[in-house]
Design a protein around this motif. Structure first.
Motif, mmCIF file in Angstrom:
data_model
loop_
_atom_site.group_PDB
_atom_site.id
_atom_site.type_symbol
_atom_site.label_atom_id
_atom_site.label_comp_id
_atom_site.label_asym_id
_atom_site.label_seq_id
_atom_site.Cartn_x
_atom_site.Cartn_y
_atom_site.Cartn_z
ATOM 1 N N VAL A 1 8.928 7.159 5.376
ATOM 2 C CA VAL A 1 8.247 6.431 6.444
ATOM 3 C C VAL A 1 8.370 4.943 6.138
ATOM 4 C CG1 VAL A 1 6.056 6.002 7.605
ATOM 5 C CG2 VAL A 1 6.647 8.325 6.874
ATOM 6 N N PHE A 2 8.771 4.174 7.151
ATOM 7 C CA PHE A 2 8.999 2.739 6.992
ATOM 8 C C PHE A 2 8.066 1.962 7.918
ATOM 9 C CE2 PHE A 2 12.866 5.010 6.094
ATOM 10 C CZ PHE A 2 13.422 4.375 4.992
ATOM 11 N N SER B 1 10.040 14.141 -6.349
ATOM 12 C CA SER B 1 10.188 15.267 -7.267
ATOM 13 C C SER B 1 11.170 14.870 -8.364
ATOM 14 C CB SER B 1 10.688 16.490 -6.508
ATOM 15 O OG SER B 1 9.705 16.919 -5.575
ATOM 16 N N GLY B 2 10.832 15.227 -9.587
ATOM 17 C CA GLY B 2 11.622 14.786 -10.727
ATOM 18 C C GLY B 2 10.933 13.678 -11.484
ATOM 19 N N LEU B 3 9.951 13.017 -10.834
ATOM 20 C CA LEU B 3 9.124 12.022 -11.502
ATOM 21 C C LEU B 3 7.718 12.580 -11.622
ATOM 22 C CD1 LEU B 3 10.170 8.641 -9.839
ATOM 23 C CD2 LEU B 3 10.817 9.499 -12.092
ATOM 24 N N SER B 4 7.061 12.300 -12.706
ATOM 25 C CA SER B 4 5.711 12.790 -12.915
ATOM 26 C C SER B 4 4.722 12.067 -12.003
ATOM 27 C CB SER B 4 5.302 12.576 -14.379
ATOM 28 O OG SER B 4 3.957 12.950 -14.581
ATOM 29 N N GLY B 5 3.908 12.840 -11.289
ATOM 30 C CA GLY B 5 2.811 12.276 -10.516
ATOM 31 C C GLY B 5 3.223 11.630 -9.214
ATOM 32 N N VAL B 6 2.235 11.004 -8.562
ATOM 33 C CA VAL B 6 2.411 10.251 -7.331
ATOM 34 C C VAL B 6 2.059 8.805 -7.623
ATOM 35 C CG1 VAL B 6 1.510 9.915 -5.000
ATOM 36 C CG2 VAL B 6 1.935 12.230 -5.833
ATOM 37 N N HIS B 7 2.833 7.869 -7.089
ATOM 38 C CA HIS B 7 2.696 6.459 -7.448
ATOM 39 C C HIS B 7 2.254 5.660 -6.225
ATOM 40 C CE1 HIS B 7 4.782 7.606 -11.141
ATOM 41 N NE2 HIS B 7 5.555 8.322 -10.349
ATOM 42 N N VAL B 8 1.099 5.026 -6.340
ATOM 43 C CA VAL B 8 0.476 4.339 -5.211
ATOM 44 C C VAL B 8 0.325 2.857 -5.521
ATOM 45 C CG1 VAL B 8 -1.533 4.251 -3.688
ATOM 46 C CG2 VAL B 8 -0.798 6.436 -4.650
ATOM 47 N N GLY B 9 0.856 2.001 -4.666
ATOM 48 C CA GLY B 9 0.737 0.565 -4.854
ATOM 49 C C GLY B 9 1.851 -0.006 -5.716
ATOM 50 N N HIS B 10 2.034 -1.320 -5.630
ATOM 51 C CA HIS B 10 3.159 -1.979 -6.280
ATOM 52 C C HIS B 10 3.190 -1.794 -7.799
ATOM 53 C CE1 HIS B 10 4.935 -5.053 -3.205
ATOM 54 N NE2 HIS B 10 5.107 -3.790 -2.849
ATOM 55 N N ASP B 11 2.048 -1.889 -8.472
ATOM 56 C CA ASP B 11 2.055 -1.776 -9.929
ATOM 57 C C ASP B 11 2.535 -0.398 -10.370
ATOM 58 O OD1 ASP B 11 1.165 -4.353 -10.183
ATOM 59 O OD2 ASP B 11 -0.945 -3.821 -10.510
ATOM 60 N N ASP C 1 0.818 -1.217 0.000
ATOM 61 C CA ASP C 1 0.000 0.000 0.000
ATOM 62 C C ASP C 1 0.849 1.263 0.000
ATOM 63 O OD1 ASP C 1 0.855 -0.798 2.538
ATOM 64 O OD2 ASP C 1 -0.719 0.323 3.557
ATOM 65 N N ALA C 2 2.101 1.149 -0.400
ATOM 66 C CA ALA C 2 3.048 2.262 -0.302
ATOM 67 C C ALA C 2 2.736 3.372 -1.304
ATOM 68 C CB ALA C 2 4.468 1.749 -0.512
ATOM 69 N N VAL C 3 3.329 4.553 -1.017
ATOM 70 C CA VAL C 3 3.208 5.725 -1.878
ATOM 71 C C VAL C 3 4.612 6.218 -2.207
ATOM 72 C CG1 VAL C 3 2.187 7.998 -2.154
ATOM 73 C CG2 VAL C 3 1.117 6.345 -0.614
ATOM 74 N N ARG C 4 4.828 6.531 -3.473
ATOM 75 C CA ARG C 4 6.119 7.070 -3.914
ATOM 76 C C ARG C 4 5.899 8.498 -4.406
ATOM 77 N NH1 ARG C 4 10.404 5.795 -8.493
ATOM 78 N NH2 ARG C 4 12.266 6.166 -7.236
ATOM 79 N N VAL C 5 6.443 9.462 -3.654
ATOM 80 C CA VAL C 5 6.274 10.892 -3.932
ATOM 81 C C VAL C 5 7.668 11.453 -4.186
ATOM 82 C CG1 VAL C 5 5.334 13.074 -3.093
ATOM 83 C CG2 VAL C 5 4.311 10.911 -2.344
ATOM 84 N N VAL D 1 12.501 -3.448 7.710
ATOM 85 C CA VAL D 1 11.474 -2.447 7.412
ATOM 86 C C VAL D 1 11.258 -2.381 5.908
ATOM 87 C CG1 VAL D 1 11.956 -1.013 9.446
ATOM 88 C CG2 VAL D 1 13.187 -0.581 7.303
ATOM 89 N N LYS D 2 10.088 -1.883 5.529
ATOM 90 C CA LYS D 2 9.790 -1.606 4.129
ATOM 91 C C LYS D 2 9.209 -0.208 4.025
ATOM 92 C CE LYS D 2 9.085 -6.264 2.254
ATOM 93 N NZ LYS D 2 8.242 -7.077 1.361
ATOM 94 N N LEU D 3 9.337 0.382 2.866
ATOM 95 C CA LEU D 3 8.866 1.740 2.642
ATOM 96 C C LEU D 3 7.344 1.811 2.561
ATOM 97 C CD1 LEU D 3 11.523 2.775 0.003
ATOM 98 C CD2 LEU D 3 11.008 4.117 2.057
ATOM 99 N N LEU D 4 6.750 2.613 3.414
ATOM 100 C CA LEU D 4 5.332 2.945 3.304
ATOM 101 C C LEU D 4 5.163 4.254 2.536
ATOM 102 C CD1 LEU D 4 2.356 2.451 4.086
ATOM 103 C CD2 LEU D 4 2.803 3.723 6.197
ATOM 104 N N LEU D 5 6.100 5.169 2.725
ATOM 105 C CA LEU D 5 6.118 6.426 1.988
ATOM 106 C C LEU D 5 7.554 6.769 1.622
ATOM 107 C CD1 LEU D 5 4.884 9.183 1.019
ATOM 108 C CD2 LEU D 5 5.367 10.032 3.326
#
Length: 565
Positions: free
Chosen positions: A543-544, A472-482, A466-470, A551-555
């Motif tokens: 956030v992990f 800068s330098g990449l377009s948009g916000v990326h939610v979830g593994h896919d 359920d992680a989020v990748r935010v 730990v794994k990345l949640l944000l």
């Protein structure tokens, strides 16, 4: 005495509301309940609700309840303790039994924060062993475990406040195979009707995932007083007001079309037992967004005045600030104040500049903490954009206000930026010896190693589902593994991609505990070409989620250093 189950041999057009003593799974009547961990949002992984049903002889009920209460006091009073809910079933097929359960997710059920709430839980665990020794002898039976999944978007929240609803009523029935899309689309009309009613009740839909026929769906109506329950006539009237004449009959016809012929319909009423529970009330996303917006409004006003002291008032003690307009991540009041001053130094932020912050998502991850992310723009007095970017923050509630525990915000890469020039202090020996620092450091090492060998699968695996990748330098916000997997196939800052032979390095500088299952961290990163030329560099504040010793990345929130010429 047990009441006989209410059984309808078929579903008539009127059954959908004459049975509106709804309410399967009372925990579903309020999404703001205690969890086996912390959703976290549209971002949060779909929750699961795990229940077992316990039969106690009438003569043992008082002793059983006291034993459960004693167990709660011994094992479940701390903020980070495993959270449990207990209900007395008043009517229906299991009348006079007790239901006991908790909220989790698929990932956490497999890798639980509290092992007693995992799929592989053992009676040898102290908490479970206590139950086996002191409570089980008072029970006649403890039935099968059921796991329910709420259907995304099929929830109406009308109860104000954060507590558990006192009562819940349910109606459960079987769907025809292959009809789930039609069923869920049809229910959206009823959910909208409950929103339109604005009654102090919660209404939701769930599906049985395990412990029975997965064709079973359940409706839940949660309330605190029977006087709050809308009548059948009022619901019909509201439905017609909202959807138009003739739509009510069409809704009922569609409901019966997706329901199995000769379907058995069962209803039960449950009553929450607060003395036998420790579910922490976690506010919903609407309140989270409201509190974050209030925080943003205060920050914007102080930013306009370049009021450092007012901005300092938006950080809790020991917080971390990691932003592109600084010389590096900072932790603690003195360092954060210095970092704020750097953001306004020279021409970095001209006088009378305006900050605009937008919230993309915000949610409570426990009763005192909010996880949020969004974007921002800074303009000068003429309205020209100075910089813009993304942010991902952890905010702690303090005196009713949301304040930074971890601020992580980064501008998009600009042509005016100079090459990264780090001026940071390494983590102290004491910091480096902490378990959180070591686990985050291992995660960062796995991440950079995977990046440098262009292993997208391994990179994606460093994130929770359920992680989020935010970034800068990449377009948009990326939610979830896919979406996260796809993001690694995009070019970084428009010029470098994962297969270019670039080398990524990173270091951990600061960590901060968030709650029993989450930890925050911040540090630096830099990217070089295969011949060692520095291409880019900056900071991260992430956030992990804990998974045992790892730990794994949640944000993930990261970006380039933005100290301009």
């Amino acid at each position: 005495m047990k009441f006989e189950p209410l059984r309808c041999r078929c579903a008539t057009l009127f059954s959908v509301l004459t049975m509106m003593a709804f309410g399967w799974l009372p925990i579903l009547g309020d999404f703001s309940v205690g969890k086996a961990e912390e959703k976290a949002a549209t971002v949060e992984e779909s929750p699961l609700y795990v229940f077992r049903f316990i039969e106690v002889a009438p003569g043992n009920v008082a002793n059983w309840k006291q034993a459960v209460k004693d167990k709660q006091l011994k094992f479940n009073t701390g903020k980070d303790a495993a959270q449990w809910g207990t209900w007395r079933i008043l009517t229906g097929p299991r009348a006079n039994q007790f239901a006991r359960g908790f909220r989790t997710t698929r990932e956490l059920y497999t890798n639980p924060v509290h092992p007693v709430q995992g799929i592989a839980a053992s009676w040898e665990m102290p908490e479970a062993n206590h139950w086996l020794e002191h409570i089980s002898p008072l029970q006649e039976s403890s039935g099968n475990t059921q796991i329910w999944r709420p259907i995304e978007g099929l929830f109406s929240h009308g109860i104000t406040g954060w507590g558990q609803p006192r009562f819940s009523q349910h109606r459960r029935w079987r769907m025809k195979p292959g009809m789930y899309q039609r069923l869920e689309a049809n229910y959206k009309k009823l959910i909208a009707t409950f929103d339109h009613l604005q009654q102090p009740v919660n209404f939701s839909i769930a599906r049985l995932e395990d412990g029975g026929d997965f064709m079973i769906y359940a409706e839940t109506l949660a309330y605190n007083d029977t006087a709050d329950m809308p009548s059948v006539g009022r619901v019909r009237q509201a439905f017609i007001e909202l959807h138009g004449e003739g739509e009510w009959v069409k809704y009922l016809q569609e409901h019966n079309a997706v329901m199995q012929e000769n379907a058995i319909v069962e209803t039960e009423t449950w009553m929450y037992e607060p003395d036998l529970s420790n579910l922490t009330a976690v506010p919903g996303s609407e309140l989270a967004k409201a509190k974050v917006q209030e925080h943003i409004d205060r920050v914007v006003a102080a930013f306009k005045k370049q009021d450092i002291e007012a901005l300092m008032g938006e950080f809790v003690d020991g917080s971390i600030r990691s932003v592109s307009m600084s010389s590096g991540p900072a932790q603690g009041n003195k360092a954060v104040k210095k970092s704020l001053m750097q953001s306004f130094k020279g021409d970095a932020t001209p006088d009378n500049s305006t900050l605009v912050g937008n919230i993309l998502d915000a949610r409570f991850i426990d009763s005192d903490t909010i996880l949020a992310h969004g974007n921002f723009t800074v303009t000068n007095e003429k309205g020209d954009v100075i910089r813009s970017g993304k942010w991902g923050d952890v905010l702690r509630m303090e005196d009713g206000n949301a304040k930074f525990l971890l601020q992580s915000a980064y501008a998009e890469r600009l042509d005016s930026m100079v090459p990264p020039n780090f001026s940071v202090s390494e983590a102290t020996d004491q910091q480096q010896q902490s378990a959180d620092f070591k686990s985050i450091n291992r995660s960062i090492q796995r991440f950079t190693d995977a990046y440098n060998r262009a292993d997208v699968t391994a990179l994606t695996d460093e994130f929770t589902e359920d992680a989020v990748r935010v970034v800068s330098g990449l377009s948009g916000v990326h939610v979830g593994h896919d979406a996260i997997r796809n993001s690694f196939e995009s070019k970084w800052s428009g010029e470098v991609d994962i297969t270019s032979g670039s080398v990524l390095k990173a270091r951990v500088l600061h960590t901060t505990p968030i709650n029993s299952s989450l930890v925050g961290g911040a540090g630096i990163w830099w990217l070089t070409s295969s011949d060692g030329k520095v291409l880019d560099g900056g900071y991260w504040g992430n956030v992990f989620r804990k998974h045992g010793d790892e730990v794994k990345l949640l944000l993930e929130c990261a970006g380039s250093q933005s100290m301009v010429d």
